[in-house]
Design an enzyme around this catalytic site. Sequence first.
Site: not given
Length: 325
Positions: A196, A249
Amino acid sequence: MNEFFRGRRLRRTPALRALIRENEVRPQDLIMPYFVVETDDASFKKPIASMPGQFQLGPKALEETVAKAVDQGLMSVLLFGIPKVKDEKASQAYADEGVVQEAVRRLKDRFPELVVVTDVCLCEYTSHGHCGLLRGEEILNDPTVELLAKAALSHARAGADIVAPSDMMDGRVAAIRDTLDENGFTDIPIMSYAVKYASAFYGPFRDAAESAPAFGDRKTHQMDPANRREALREAEADAAEGADILMVKPGLPYLDILRDLSDSFDLPVAVYNVSGEYSMVKAAAANGWIDEKRIVLETLTAFKRAGADLILTYHAEDALGWLDK
């Protein structure tokens, strides 16, 4: 005489193109995120200005919205919670009667076959908007991990099918796995936000989840967008700690990372097509600059081509009506 390659032979008709298509997006690949609000008005439904077509939803409104999507073929959801009261210890994140916990019970009672994934983080529940406990302006890793494990356990007790830690604290997957196992939830998978990045593409989400940090940023725990090799180290750590699914992400700016994980791990790989990506498409479509349906389906196909098994996307409801049409 065959003097050159005639690739057009297999593109001549729709049937031929479909016959040799290498990647395809299916309804079961899509996970739709929803924002559920703790409110006395169960039918509460508030548009999210920076995410056209998305809403903050009260419990009943969530159930009704999901019902329509299930009728269209939706099989999986991801839940984010917005509590009435936030505090420094994010106490509503792990409360047995918390907003997400109650939403899980409601959805699993109405739709037993629906896969309900829960976001495990503290940022929506802290008064300061950061992903963990603070000492001054320092985010404390290990005390935060203890609370994340408590939150995941409360979600499992409520009936969640998968828990998804998004906080990016070190060691949280191991702590969650140990806590779930010790309490009899050995069959609950962990979908780890393994890779992320500290991205500018999250802006609209922070409006939707009311989770913007009161000060500073999240660069001490989310990854530097310039780093590629580090992504594999993060994913390796989460896999070793017991993650069942690895996530990348954001999505579109990190297709290279998605391919790296798909090539390097035997675990299922997910990608999050985040709020900023969604809102840019919506804004361009609203201005008539792009064909929204074609752009969305091309984007989802790109994720599959890059190696995604699962796609978390705010386009899911629309895409279900467009697939194979």
